[in-house]
Design a protein around this motif. Structure first.
Motif, PDB file in Angstrom:
ATOM      1  N   ARG A   1      15.571  41.123 -28.043  1.00  0.00           N
ATOM      2  CA  ARG A   1      16.133  39.370 -27.452  1.00  0.00           C
ATOM      3  C   ARG A   1      17.761  39.729 -26.855  1.00  0.00           C
ATOM      4  O   ARG A   1      17.734  38.734 -26.076  1.00  0.00           O
ATOM      5  CB  ARG A   1      16.256  39.006 -28.952  1.00  0.00           C
ATOM      6  N   TYR A   2      18.521  40.772 -27.571  1.00  0.00           N
ATOM      7  CA  TYR A   2      19.782  40.738 -26.818  1.00  0.00           C
ATOM      8  C   TYR A   2      20.183  41.906 -26.006  1.00  0.00           C
ATOM      9  O   TYR A   2      21.171  42.005 -25.374  1.00  0.00           O
ATOM     10  CB  TYR A   2      20.582  40.701 -27.998  1.00  0.00           C
ATOM     11  N   GLY A   3      19.095  42.683 -25.671  1.00  0.00           N
ATOM     12  CA  GLY A   3      19.395  43.666 -24.727  1.00  0.00           C
ATOM     13  C   GLY A   3      20.031  44.709 -25.261  1.00  0.00           C
ATOM     14  O   GLY A   3      20.662  45.499 -24.403  1.00  0.00           O
ATOM     15  N   LEU A   4      20.232  45.087 -26.439  1.00  0.00           N
ATOM     16  CA  LEU A   4      20.927  46.021 -27.143  1.00  0.00           C
ATOM     17  C   LEU A   4      20.457  47.613 -26.813  1.00  0.00           C
ATOM     18  O   LEU A   4      19.151  47.583 -26.955  1.00  0.00           O
ATOM     19  CB  LEU A   4      21.605  45.877 -28.551  1.00  0.00           C
ATOM     20  N   GLY A   5      21.010  48.616 -26.796  1.00  0.00           N
ATOM     21  CA  GLY A   5      20.728  49.792 -26.827  1.00  0.00           C
ATOM     22  C   GLY A   5      20.230  50.224 -28.283  1.00  0.00           C
ATOM     23  O   GLY A   5      20.923  49.657 -29.243  1.00  0.00           O
ATOM     24  N   ALA A   6      19.443  51.131 -28.265  1.00  0.00           N
ATOM     25  CA  ALA A   6      18.801  51.646 -29.792  1.00  0.00           C
ATOM     26  C   ALA A   6      20.240  52.012 -30.601  1.00  0.00           C
ATOM     27  O   ALA A   6      19.994  51.827 -31.697  1.00  0.00           O
ATOM     28  CB  ALA A   6      17.876  52.880 -29.765  1.00  0.00           C
ATOM     29  N   TYR A   7      20.963  52.783 -30.014  1.00  0.00           N
ATOM     30  CA  TYR A   7      21.819  53.517 -30.965  1.00  0.00           C
ATOM     31  C   TYR A   7      22.835  52.315 -31.401  1.00  0.00           C
ATOM     32  O   TYR A   7      23.349  52.228 -32.353  1.00  0.00           O
ATOM     33  CB  TYR A   7      22.803  54.540 -30.197  1.00  0.00           C
ATOM     34  N   ASP A   8      23.322  51.512 -30.493  1.00  0.00           N
ATOM     35  CA  ASP A   8      24.120  50.434 -31.027  1.00  0.00           C
ATOM     36  C   ASP A   8      23.683  49.361 -31.864  1.00  0.00           C
ATOM     37  O   ASP A   8      24.083  49.094 -32.874  1.00  0.00           O
ATOM     38  CB  ASP A   8      24.499  49.247 -29.507  1.00  0.00           C
ATOM     39  N   ALA A   9      22.143  49.124 -31.719  1.00  0.00           N
ATOM     40  CA  ALA A   9      21.528  48.286 -32.660  1.00  0.00           C
ATOM     41  C   ALA A   9      21.406  48.899 -34.038  1.00  0.00           C
ATOM     42  O   ALA A   9      21.693  48.189 -34.900  1.00  0.00           O
ATOM     43  CB  ALA A   9      20.170  47.976 -31.949  1.00  0.00           C
ATOM     44  N   GLU A  10      21.360  50.219 -33.971  1.00  0.00           N
ATOM     45  CA  GLU A  10      21.053  51.071 -35.210  1.00  0.00           C
ATOM     46  C   GLU A  10      22.503  50.839 -35.843  1.00  0.00           C
ATOM     47  O   GLU A  10      22.604  50.745 -37.143  1.00  0.00           O
ATOM     48  CB  GLU A  10      20.820  52.597 -34.936  1.00  0.00           C
ATOM     49  N   GLN A  11      23.866  50.951 -35.318  1.00  0.00           N
ATOM     50  CA  GLN A  11      24.788  51.047 -35.895  1.00  0.00           C
ATOM     51  C   GLN A  11      25.058  49.459 -36.493  1.00  0.00           C
ATOM     52  O   GLN A  11      25.750  49.477 -37.506  1.00  0.00           O
ATOM     53  CB  GLN A  11      26.122  50.965 -34.689  1.00  0.00           C
ATOM     54  N   LEU A  12      24.695  48.458 -35.981  1.00  0.00           N
ATOM     55  CA  LEU A  12      24.910  47.118 -36.213  1.00  0.00           C
ATOM     56  C   LEU A  12      24.110  46.954 -37.605  1.00  0.00           C
ATOM     57  O   LEU A  12      24.666  46.322 -38.590  1.00  0.00           O
ATOM     58  CB  LEU A  12      24.572  46.203 -35.189  1.00  0.00           C
ATOM     59  N   VAL A  13      22.844  47.469 -37.976  1.00  0.00           N
ATOM     60  CA  VAL A  13      22.110  47.151 -38.813  1.00  0.00           C
ATOM     61  C   VAL A  13      22.364  47.983 -40.156  1.00  0.00           C
ATOM     62  O   VAL A  13      21.870  47.693 -41.178  1.00  0.00           O
ATOM     63  CB  VAL A  13      20.612  47.081 -38.532  1.00  0.00           C
TER      64      VAL A  13
END
Ligand code: ADP
Ligand code: MG
Ligand code: ZN
Length: 472
Positions: free
Chosen positions: A307-319
């Motif tokens: 939905r937000y176009g985040l990269g896998a690594y960034d998304a992982e950091q956020l969750v």
């Protein structure tokens, strides 16, 4: 020499479950109480007492299994694992042997080379032992921890580096926190990790492993792995063999030492505990527990990417921390640009956040507003940072701060041009250097411009105007 050897790691993770009372009695499990004030004849293993299984323990463990893609054992039992240790007064630990509650699951981690699946062999329930308290005049035993409920989560030997091991632990911890079955505080011992490690040449079968017990911080896990792999490779390269043994990792020296030769399962003389009933998980309970599992980190990660176009690594950091993911979503809901909000959280906010306490003192609404101020060009990036620091001290409307302190970005061309003329006049050496081909000095000139604008100049404009004058 190292390169021809590959490390193979399997983890055993002990996690204290969040229950009010212990696994087989009504004693409190709260942490930090005065020594030996939370125990009774049952958890101290007095002869003639009878254990009664705490229902909540089973519910938590089954949820941990469901959240890690395990099969749930519908008809299980508990077994006695016999060994003597001063902090285990019964001389056996009630655990599970051949019918653990959960089997055959997996976790996906974000490894160095993208996503990777790590198998989970089993999850079983067991009781914790007491604690030895070493004092000057001898060793005392605190039985408060005896009978605190644990799950042991055993991974397949699928891990190939220290970073992957940490990613696995982080992911596991995230999931357990999301489903609320443990507080996972490593510094209080509610999450402890044993590392099994061997070294082999990739084309050959796995080597003999050693086990390093009770590592209680991520940095110890990393250091223990790095040290032990190096040690094993040295032994193997010199033609030696590795003994299967339990080793102790000493955090101060960063080294591992032999503790005892490894015992095999048959040494423990496991047998079904005759005092406990079989554990039967009925369909309706299973469905009920499944219904209690919230949206998990991977699901959120997928949404952030799609939905937000985040990269896998960034998304992982956020969750990884549920609070952070919740915060991010809240900020997005106030209308900020998701990618920008993510970037601000992953850079500046993470830098300001103490790792032990991921609580952001700035409201999601204000953070979202701050992003909007930078996005619209109202303030520049470095002012954005400054305002964030300010919000950290006192949370209020960032617009107010910008207005009060006159922090608006300076983009006015005629004003900036005048500064450019001044800077060129004051720094003839730099100008000459630039013109004779040393283009790196542009940064120094931009720095001078920033000084003149009290850090509020529009960096893009500044560099355009400088270049125009320099190339004249
Ligand atoms: P035990 O009960 O004796 O500790 P397990 O069979 O339960 O033995 O295995 C313990 C851990 O060791 C598991 O996490 C498993 O993945 C890991 N393991 C097994 N073989 C190896 C190996 N050759 N190298 C590294 N880890 C291994
Ligand atoms: Mg083991
Ligand atoms: Zn008790």
């Amino acid at each position: 020499m190292d390169q021809i050897y590959e490390m193979v790691i399997g983890l055993e993770v002990h996690v204290e479950l969040k229950t009010k009372t212990k696994i087989f009695c009504g004693c409190s499990t709260s942490f930090g109480a005065e020594q030996n004030t939370q125990c009774c004849p049952v958890c101290m293993g007095m002869p003639g007492t009878l254990p009664v299984l705490n229902r909540q323990v089973v519910r938590h463990a089954v949820k941990a299994g469901l959240a890690t893609n395990c099969r749930i054992t519908r008809y299980g039992k508990q077994d006695r694992k016999n060994y003597f240790y001063p902090d285990l007064p019964k001389a056996y630990q009630i655990s599970q042997y051949d019918l653990p509650l959960c089997t055959g699951g997996y976790l996906d981690i974000e490894g160095e080379n993208g996503a990777q699946r790590i198998g989970i062999t089993r999850i079983h329930i067991e009781e914790d032992a007491g604690k030895l308290v070493h004092q000057e005049n001898g060793t005392c035993i605190d039985y408060n921890r005896c009978g605190v409920p644990l799950v042991e989560i055993v991974s397949e030997p699928d891990i190939r580096s220290a970073s992957q091991a940490l990613a696995f632990l982080q992911k596991l911890r995230a999931i357990l926190l999301y489903i609320g079955v443990s507080d996972c505080k490593m510094n209080e011992g509610s999450l402890r990790c044993d590392v099994n490690l061997s070294a082999h040449k990739p084309e050959e079968p796995f080597g003999i492993r050693t086990e390093m017990k009770n590592l209680n911080s991520f940095s110890s896990v990393r250091k223990a792995i790095e040290y032990e792999f190096k040690r094993q490779v040295e032994v193997l390269s010199a033609g030696g063999t590795i003994d299967q043994e339990t080793r102790r990792f000493d955090a101060d020296s960063g080294k591992t030492y032999t503790m005892r030769k490894k015992e095999d399962a048959h040494d423990y003389r496991y047998f079904p505990d005759p005092d406990l009933m079989p554990i039967v998980i009925r369909e309706d309970l299973l469905r009920e527990l499944q219904g209690e599992i919230p949206q998990l980190p991977d699901e959120r990660k997928r949404i952030y990417m799609e939905r937000y176009g985040l990269g896998a690594y960034d998304a992982e950091q956020l969750v990884t921390e549920k609070e952070i993911a919740d915060y991010f979503e809240k900020a997005v809901s106030f209308g900020g640009e998701p990618k920008q909000i993510a970037n601000l959280i992953l850079s500046e906010v993470f830098r300001l956040l103490p790792p032990e306490d991921p609580k952001i003192p700035v409201s999601p609404e204000h953070l979202s507003k701050l992003c909007a101020l930078t996005a619209s060009g109202e303030i520049n990036g470095s002012t954005g940072k400054k305002v964030l620091h300010e919000l950290w001290r006192q949370d209020r409307d960032p617009e107010e701060i910008v207005r009060e302190q006159g922090l608006q970005q300076i983009s006015d061309e005629s004003l900036l041009s005048r500064y450019v003329d001044q800077v060129m006049e004051e720094n003839p050496k730099l100008v000459d250097q630039y013109r004779s081909g040393k283009e790196k000095v542009l940064q120094a000139l931009i720095g001078q411009m920033m000084k003149k604008t009290r850090g509020q100049g529009n960096p893009r404009r500044i560099s355009d105007l400088l270049l125009k004058s320099l190339r004249k």
